[in-house]
Scaffold this active site. Sequence first.
Site, PDB file in Angstrom:
ATOM      1  CB  ALA A  66      -0.879  -0.014   1.241  1.00 39.45           C
ATOM      2  N   GLY A 111       0.701  -5.022   0.711  1.00 40.53           N
ATOM      3  CA  GLY A 111      -0.440  -5.136  -0.199  1.00 40.53           C
ATOM      4  C   GLY A 111      -0.086  -5.838  -1.506  1.00 40.53           C
ATOM      5  CD  GLU A 114      -2.162  -7.517   2.643  1.00 41.98           C
ATOM      6  OE1 GLU A 114      -1.724  -6.408   2.276  1.00 41.98           O
ATOM      7  OE2 GLU A 114      -2.845  -7.657   3.663  1.00 41.98           O
ATOM      8  CD  GLU A 134       1.811  -5.441   5.726  1.00 38.42           C
ATOM      9  OE1 GLU A 134       2.598  -6.366   6.048  1.00 38.42           O
ATOM     10  OE2 GLU A 134       1.086  -5.496   4.720  1.00 38.42           O
TER      11      GLU A 134
HETATM   12  N1  CAA Z   1       4.576   3.222  -0.664  1.00 36.71           N
HETATM   13  C1  CAA Z   1       4.965   4.408  -1.184  1.00 36.71           C
HETATM   14  N2  CAA Z   1       6.168   4.600  -1.772  1.00 36.71           N
HETATM   15  C2  CAA Z   1       6.998   3.547  -1.822  1.00 36.71           C
HETATM   16  C3  CAA Z   1       6.650   2.273  -1.310  1.00 36.71           C
HETATM   17  C4  CAA Z   1       5.363   2.134  -0.720  1.00 36.71           C
HETATM   18  N3  CAA Z   1       4.907   0.966  -0.230  1.00 36.71           N
HETATM   19  N4  CAA Z   1       7.685   1.435  -1.495  1.00 36.71           N
HETATM   20  C5  CAA Z   1       8.638   2.145  -2.112  1.00 36.71           C
HETATM   21  N5  CAA Z   1       8.244   3.414  -2.313  1.00 36.71           N
HETATM   22  C6  CAA Z   1       8.974   4.519  -2.948  1.00 36.71           C
HETATM   23  C7  CAA Z   1      10.082   5.020  -2.027  1.00 36.71           C
HETATM   24  O1  CAA Z   1       9.571   5.925  -1.076  1.00 36.71           O
HETATM   25  C8  CAA Z   1      11.006   5.649  -3.032  1.00 36.71           C
HETATM   26  O2  CAA Z   1      10.499   6.908  -3.383  1.00 36.71           O
HETATM   27  P1  CAA Z   1      11.503   8.175  -3.605  1.00 36.71           P
HETATM   28  O3  CAA Z   1      12.369   7.758  -4.780  1.00 36.71           O
HETATM   29  O4  CAA Z   1      10.571   9.286  -3.916  1.00 36.71           O
HETATM   30  O5  CAA Z   1      12.280   8.310  -2.331  1.00 36.71           O
HETATM   31  C9  CAA Z   1      10.871   4.748  -4.261  1.00 36.71           C
HETATM   32  O6  CAA Z   1       9.668   4.026  -4.088  1.00 36.71           O
HETATM   33  C10 CAA Z   1      12.006   3.722  -4.361  1.00 36.71           C
HETATM   34  O7  CAA Z   1      12.095   3.029  -3.128  1.00 36.71           O
HETATM   35  P2  CAA Z   1      13.444   2.879  -2.292  1.00 36.71           P
HETATM   36  O8  CAA Z   1      14.343   4.035  -2.530  1.00 36.71           O
HETATM   37  O9  CAA Z   1      13.078   2.580  -0.871  1.00 36.71           O
HETATM   38  O10 CAA Z   1      14.073   1.595  -3.008  1.00 36.71           O
HETATM   39  P3  CAA Z   1      15.043   0.530  -2.353  1.00 36.71           P
HETATM   40  O11 CAA Z   1      15.523  -0.314  -3.493  1.00 36.71           O
HETATM   41  O12 CAA Z   1      16.057   1.151  -1.477  1.00 36.71           O
HETATM   42  O13 CAA Z   1      14.097  -0.378  -1.426  1.00 36.71           O
HETATM   43  C11 CAA Z   1      12.095  -1.592  -0.890  1.00 36.71           C
HETATM   44  C12 CAA Z   1      13.041  -1.131  -2.005  1.00 36.71           C
HETATM   45  C13 CAA Z   1      12.812  -2.607   0.021  1.00 36.71           C
HETATM   46  C14 CAA Z   1      10.914  -2.274  -1.565  1.00 36.71           C
HETATM   47  C15 CAA Z   1      11.653  -0.374  -0.040  1.00 36.71           C
HETATM   48  O14 CAA Z   1      11.180   0.618  -0.917  1.00 36.71           O
HETATM   49  C16 CAA Z   1      10.563  -0.665   0.945  1.00 36.71           C
HETATM   50  O15 CAA Z   1      10.832  -1.245   2.005  1.00 36.71           O
HETATM   51  N6  CAA Z   1       9.307  -0.269   0.619  1.00 36.71           N
HETATM   52  C17 CAA Z   1       8.194  -0.375   1.525  1.00 36.71           C
HETATM   53  C18 CAA Z   1       7.681  -1.781   1.581  1.00 36.71           C
HETATM   54  C19 CAA Z   1       6.565  -1.877   2.596  1.00 36.71           C
HETATM   55  O16 CAA Z   1       6.727  -1.608   3.762  1.00 36.71           O
HETATM   56  N7  CAA Z   1       5.382  -2.337   2.132  1.00 36.71           N
HETATM   57  C20 CAA Z   1       4.228  -2.480   2.990  1.00 36.71           C
HETATM   58  C21 CAA Z   1       3.389  -1.247   2.937  1.00 36.71           C
HETATM   59  S1  CAA Z   1       2.116  -1.274   4.140  1.00 36.71           S
HETATM   60  C22 CAA Z   1       0.870  -2.221   3.484  1.00 36.71           C
HETATM   61  O17 CAA Z   1       0.976  -2.724   2.391  1.00 36.71           O
HETATM   62  C23 CAA Z   1      -0.337  -2.334   4.353  1.00 36.71           C
HETATM   63  C24 CAA Z   1      -1.386  -3.226   3.855  1.00 36.71           C
HETATM   64  O18 CAA Z   1      -1.332  -4.420   3.942  1.00 36.71           O
HETATM   65  C25 CAA Z   1      -2.621  -2.635   3.322  1.00 36.71           C
END
Ligand code: CAA
Length: 260
Positions: A66, A111, A114, A134
Amino acid sequence: MGFENLLVDIADGIATVTVNRPKQLNALDQKTLEELSAAFEQAGRDKGVRALVVTGAGDKAFVAGADIAAMSRLGPAEAREFAALGHRVFGLLEALPIVTVAAVNGFALGGGCELTLACDLVYASERARFGQPEVNLGLVPGFGGTQRLTRRVGPMRAKELVLTGDMVDAPTAKAMGLCLDVVPPEKLLEHARGKARTVASRGPVAVATAKRLIQQGADLPLGEANALERQGFAGLFGGEDAKEGMRAFLEKRPAQWKGT
Ligand code: CAA
């Protein structure tokens, strides 16, 4: 229908829906979820669509979850709405009467993981990573992860993924039943579409019935689930496809499905 955050392509009866927000690693915000809802509804209505493949744009992410930036602005009531939207969209995907296939080309987190859990078949590229991270955000899965993940991989593995928030690589995901095959990135889409084509070539009413029986039966005691199967099996004998399928076998020719 034009979409801002999705690409939809239909060829040979297979719809490919690509989540297209590569700068945000294809994260799901409200608009993207609403567009997915419309794309899934459209695929369900279109009699020419016999299978659906879901994937992510770019070579880094399937869907990284998400949208965290959007979620960070939500209060509890809005978060409930957001989770309800995710549940509705993934429920819609799960209930489609055609086969749905996830082609996981990179990160499938939160998500995104999921989303794969709501698909019938999941294939991964060697680059794929699965996880429910999460807890790292002080959250829990909100689009069905605690429930569908448990049903797919069992409670202990589900707890390990959800409680640690750790990602697993594609071979580990395969070993735990999160995906079926791991293939080189350049072969992924064709592999997923090949499986989709195979299912699409079978009797459509039988495919829809089998999918429904497996899904509904999983939540029922065995006796009730078997009763459901008997009903589904018998029901097919009133339609044209079962008659045609058996006749075609006996006449040693390919079946011509009518979808009835
Ligand atoms: N939401 C919004 N933006 C996201 C994102 C997310 N889930 N995942 C990555 N991005 C964005 C980053 O903020 C970044 O944006 P900027 O370039 O503007 O800074 C861009 O995508 C690239 O990401 P990274 O620089 O972090 O890339 P990386 O290669 O260093 O890491 C990653 C990749 C490990 C996937 C890391 O981005 C990450 O951990 N992302 C979040 C994953 C996460 O926590 N997902 C769960 C979300 S909560 C959820 O999903 C709840 C639910 O069940 C409903």
